[in-house]
Design an enzyme around this catalytic site. Structure first.
Site, PDB file in Angstrom:
ATOM      1  CG  ASP A   1      -3.661  -1.689   7.011  1.00 27.71           C
ATOM      2  OD1 ASP A   1      -2.872  -1.790   6.062  1.00 27.71           O
ATOM      3  OD2 ASP A   1      -4.726  -2.352   7.097  1.00 27.71           O
TER       4      ASP A   1
ATOM      5  CG  LEU B   1     -13.712  -7.853  -0.590  1.00 29.53           C
ATOM      6  CD1 LEU B   1     -14.231  -6.951   0.531  1.00 29.53           C
ATOM      7  CD2 LEU B   1     -14.757  -8.880  -0.966  1.00 29.53           C
TER       8      LEU B   1
ATOM      9  N   GLY C   1      -6.279 -12.130   4.796  1.00 31.82           N
ATOM     10  CA  GLY C   1      -5.916 -13.525   4.571  1.00 31.82           C
ATOM     11  C   GLY C   1      -5.036 -13.656   3.349  1.00 31.82           C
TER      12      GLY C   1
ATOM     13  CB  ALA D   1      -8.012  -9.153   0.792  1.00 31.65           C
TER      14      ALA D   1
ATOM     15  CE  LYS E   1      -2.252  -1.767   3.569  1.00 35.00           C
ATOM     16  NZ  LYS E   1      -2.176  -3.209   3.378  1.00 35.00           N
TER      17      LYS E   1
ATOM     18  CE  LYS F   1      -6.198  -2.379   4.249  1.00 32.39           C
ATOM     19  NZ  LYS F   1      -6.816  -3.453   5.053  1.00 32.39           N
TER      20      LYS F   1
ATOM     21  CB  VAL G   1      -8.732  -1.073  -0.464  1.00 27.82           C
ATOM     22  CG1 VAL G   1      -9.939  -0.879   0.440  1.00 27.82           C
ATOM     23  CG2 VAL G   1      -7.816   0.133  -0.437  1.00 27.82           C
TER      24      VAL G   1
END
Length: 808
Positions: free
Chosen positions: A671, A606, A789, A604, A572, A675, A602
């Site tokens: 973090d 998705l 994950g 993972a 990131k 994002k 952002v």
């Protein structure tokens, strides 16, 4: 049937020739080249003799020994063997006497050189004729006649055709003819048809006798779509037109001697290229038939030894005869030009020659235009050496719009600058000149772009082989065959690196074993070494994949994008750095026609960023973002219970690998802020991290001290958080760490969410985002799912990689 040097270069290969001739099943004429390497050896021997070097004797003995040994091992019948040995010995003695003469006078004229090199074909054709049943040896000097023009021996076709018809009027079972060799019509001196001239000999005879077919037997299966030494996926072209074959031959495809095609073309005699050592292969069939495939281009050929000579000056504009003078001067000097490019304004003319002719070309042209150079009408005659010429060839290019655009677009996306280009009105050939260092990359990218390759290749440099990188390699390994079969896409991992080592392999690493290979075979690495090695490889259609959290690696993106290397990153840092740096990366990628993708920054795996981009590109405007973007924090707040205090929930997140190794990075909101900044920028707002209003839930003393202090003291907050949790539970609420952007204003912080809110039921480490736009205003769009994950993040990175394959 013409057989090249490797086809008649050994006992075993000559026996293969015998089998092929016997299996022909129809009347044939066999044309034979010298044994492979002999012509070069004869030239070397004559040069040594002319220099007065006794080493010529050794070279002559080697030549003699090879031929005598071949006869002794080839011919079983003693009588025939002795007869052939006697004939070969006589020719070798002649050669030895000529070489002695050259040695004594220390002089080697062109006439003498032509005589010396003729012995290769003359001796070998005798040997081959002795093993083919019912064969008769012919002397090509009796019917291939030449005349001298511009320092070259040119075939006199009118007389040669008459003599060929007369010589073969009563054709024996199998005539065997030495190739390459000819005779001057006026002086009766031995001449030759040039290197590769045995092909030409066969074509001249075929045309004179109206043969049904001209077969060129060599050591390759036929014309290839490109040089297989450079492009592993190159394959045999089954059919070519005469013009296509001529164009490919002129531009470096060394399958057939270019002049060979013309006699066959005039008589409409098909040419078949066959492999002596693989006679089962269909080869390449060359004819006038234009219905020879659907591809717009048939093949790519190249000349790596190119120099571009440029004559430039305003005094050339509108002046008649300038080009005539250029080519007349070069012709007188015996310089061959293989490409011409001229500006429509006429103030610049560029010509391509071999590097060895560069200095002479410049000198000749400066002498021709010496007056114009003095008067300033011509500014300069300059040579640019160490270039490469590439030609794409195909008769189907004619009247097909977009070929040139696709070609130059492909080169541009690969970061390859075209120095000069040329295309004739026939539209059969587009030729261009580039820096030689880019030749491999150019050939691969064109071959791939025009679907000459069976698969489109995507070359991956993976940096970071931890949990995400390791999962990505597993997914690539599992999916490779499916992508090749269903999508014709070949994903190749050509390099991997961790913080200390790197391993590159142009042909591809094995995704299943490369991590272990890195340990045993990898070289020492650093960010600077990594950059240098990736750029040095200069591989086409390449992608750097960053699965680290390193600011040093993120700092390399600009260099990679500038060199037309796409970047896919789960890191990131770059996209959330200062706005100007982010903008520059996006702009560089756009200008270079490559991709800078960071979907997994952002959510993972998705599809958040892609969805936002689709909304904006379709004309919508994003007004507000509300999101739970930290899978780690969401896991922690979902884990909190009467039995699991805050400190234990944090430890559980680390053990489950949801958090960073140092969980303070997640707890201090950095973090989430990164994002939110990334999403806000992708929504079209100019924001920096310093613009974000923060409401953190962990006091600074726990975050600013050492990691050891954090783990020892964080339990001090357990009671306070348990009291707050109980209080919220009675109110039907839950804690969520929420990031919001409202018309460019950003803030993050802990919020108490009630049961009716979409964020309330967010489970585990999932993420959720609500996107309010002009279209999705009353009912915002919601995207929800796994937000942390290694496996889902790796899958998101993989999806970004695959999307790059759509660049064509």
């Amino acid at each position: 049937m013409k057989f090249g040097g490797t086809s008649v270069g050994s006992v075993s290969s000559i026996l293969k020739v015998k089998e092929i001739v016997e299996a022909a099943g129809e009347p044939v004429i066999v044309v034979v080249a010298a044994m492979n390497g002999i012509t070069d050896q004869l030239l070397l021997t004559s040069k040594l003799a002319a220099q007065g070097d006794y080493a010529y004797e050794k070279e002559h003995n080697l030549i003699a020994g090879r031929h005598i040994e071949t006869v002794e091992n080839l011919i079983a019948d003693p009588a025939i063997r002795n007869r052939v040995l006697k004939q070969v010995a006589a020719l070798l003695n002649e050669l030895e006497n000529i070489l002695k003469g050259v040695f004594l006078v220390r002089d080697l004229s062109q006439k003498t050189s032509d005589i010396i090199v003729s012995y290769g074909e003359r001796i070998n054709s005798l040997i081959v004729s002795s093993v083919i049943p019912n064969a008769k040896h012919f002397d090509a000097r009796e019917f291939i006649k030449t005349e001298k023009q511009f320092k070259k021996h040119i075939v006199n076709f009118r007389i040669s055709n008459e003599l060929i018809k007369k010589s073969f009027a009563n054709m024996p079972a199998v005539p065997v003819v030495p190739g390459f060799v000819s005779q001057d019509l006026a002086t009766e001196d031995i001449t030759n048809l040039g290197r590769g001239g045995s092909d030409y000999t066969a074509s001249i005879i075929a045309a004179a006798l109206d043969a049904d077919m001209l077969e060129i037997w060599t050591d390759v299966d036929g014309f290839m779509t490109a040089d297989p030494k450079i492009i592993n996926s190159a394959y045999v072209i089954k059919k070519l037109g005469y013009i296509e074959a001529m164009e490919l031959s002129n531009f470096g495809a060394k399958v057939i001697y270019p002049p060979t095609i013309l006699p066959a073309y005039h008589k409409n005699i098909p040419i078949l290229i066959r492999n002596t050592f693989n006679p089962e292969s269909q080869g390449t069939y060359i004819s006038k038939d234009r219905k020879n495939g659907e591809k717009s281009i048939k093949g790519i050929s190249s000349i790596s030894d190119t120099c571009l000579i440029t004559i430039q000056g305003l005094g050339m504009v509108g002046i008649i005869g300038v080009n005539y003078r250029i080519f007349k001067a070069l012709s007188k000097a015996g310089i061959s030009v293989f490409m011409v490019s001229q500006a429509s304004s006429e103030n610049t003319t560029s010509i391509a020659v071999k590097n060895e002719a560069a200095d002479l070309s410049v000198a000749v042209l400066k002498d021709e235009f010496r007056l114009e150079l003095v008067q300033g009408e011509i500014n300069d005659v300059k040579a640019e050496k160490d270039l490469a010429t590439v030609a794409i060839v195909g008769e189907n290019m004619k009247h097909t719009p977009g070929i040139a655009g696709k070609l130059f677009g492909t080169l541009g996306r690969s970061g390859i600058s075209v120095i000069a280009c040329a295309q004739g009105a026939s539209e059969t050939n587009i030729s261009f000149i580039i820096n030689r260092q880019h030749l491999r990359k150019a050939l691969n990218s064109i071959h791939d772009s025009f679907f000459l390759s069976e698969y489109q290749a995507l070359n991956i440099f993976l940096v970071g082989i931890g949990t995400v990188g390791g999962n990505l390699l597993k997914q690539i390994g599992r999916q490779q065959s499916t992508l090749m079969e269903q999508n014709r896409l070949k994903v190749k991992v050509v390099g991997i690196a961790n913080s200390t080592k790197l391993l590159f392999r142009r042909e591809s690493l094995n995704p299943d074993t490369c991590i272990q290979d890195l340990k045993t075979e990898g070289m020492d690495s650093s960010p600077e070494i990594l950059r240098e090695e990736i750029l040095k490889m200069n591989i086409f259609n390449s992608v750097v994949v960053d699965c680290t959290a390193s600011s040093e690696i993120a700092g390399l993106y600009q260099d990679f994008l500038s060199h037309n290397i796409s970047v896919v990153t789960a890191n990131k840092i770059a996209a959330s750095s200062e706005y100007e740096s982010y903008r520059q990366l996006k702009e560089t990628a756009r200008k270079k026609g490559v991709k800078f993708l960071f979907e997994t920054n952002v959510g993972a795996g998705l599809p958040i960023i892609n969805t936002m981009n689709a909304l904006i590109n379709s004309g919508d405007k994003i007004l507000k973002l509300q999101a739970v973007l930290s899978g780690t924090l969401n896991f922690i707040f979902n884990a909190l219970s009467e039995k699991i205090p805050l400190s234990k929930a944090i430890a559980m997140a680390k053990e489950a690998r949801f958090s960073e190794p140092d969980p303070r990075i997640d707890l201090n909101g950095t973090d989430v802020i990164r994002k939110l900044i990334i999403l806000s920028r992708e929504a079209g707002y100019k924001v920096n991290q310093s613009d974000v209003e923060k409401h953190l839930f962990i006091p600074d003393q726990y975050l600013s001290n050492s990691l050891d202090y954090f783990w020892k003291s964080i339990s001090e907050l357990d009671a306070e958080f348990e009291n707050k949790r109980k209080e919220l539970e009675t109110q039907g609420k839950r804690y969520r760490f929420v990031a919001e952007m409202d018309n460019g204003k950003c803030h993050v912080g802990l919020q108490a969410i009630n049961r009716s809110h979409p964020f309330y039921e967010l489970e585990g480490s999932n993420n959720i985002i609500m996107i309010t736009t002009e279209r999705y205003n009353e009912f915002p769009m919601i995207i929800k799912g796994y937000g942390a994950g290694a496996a889902v993040t790796a899958a998101g990175v993989f999806a970004d990689i695959i999307s790059i394959a759509n660049i064509r």
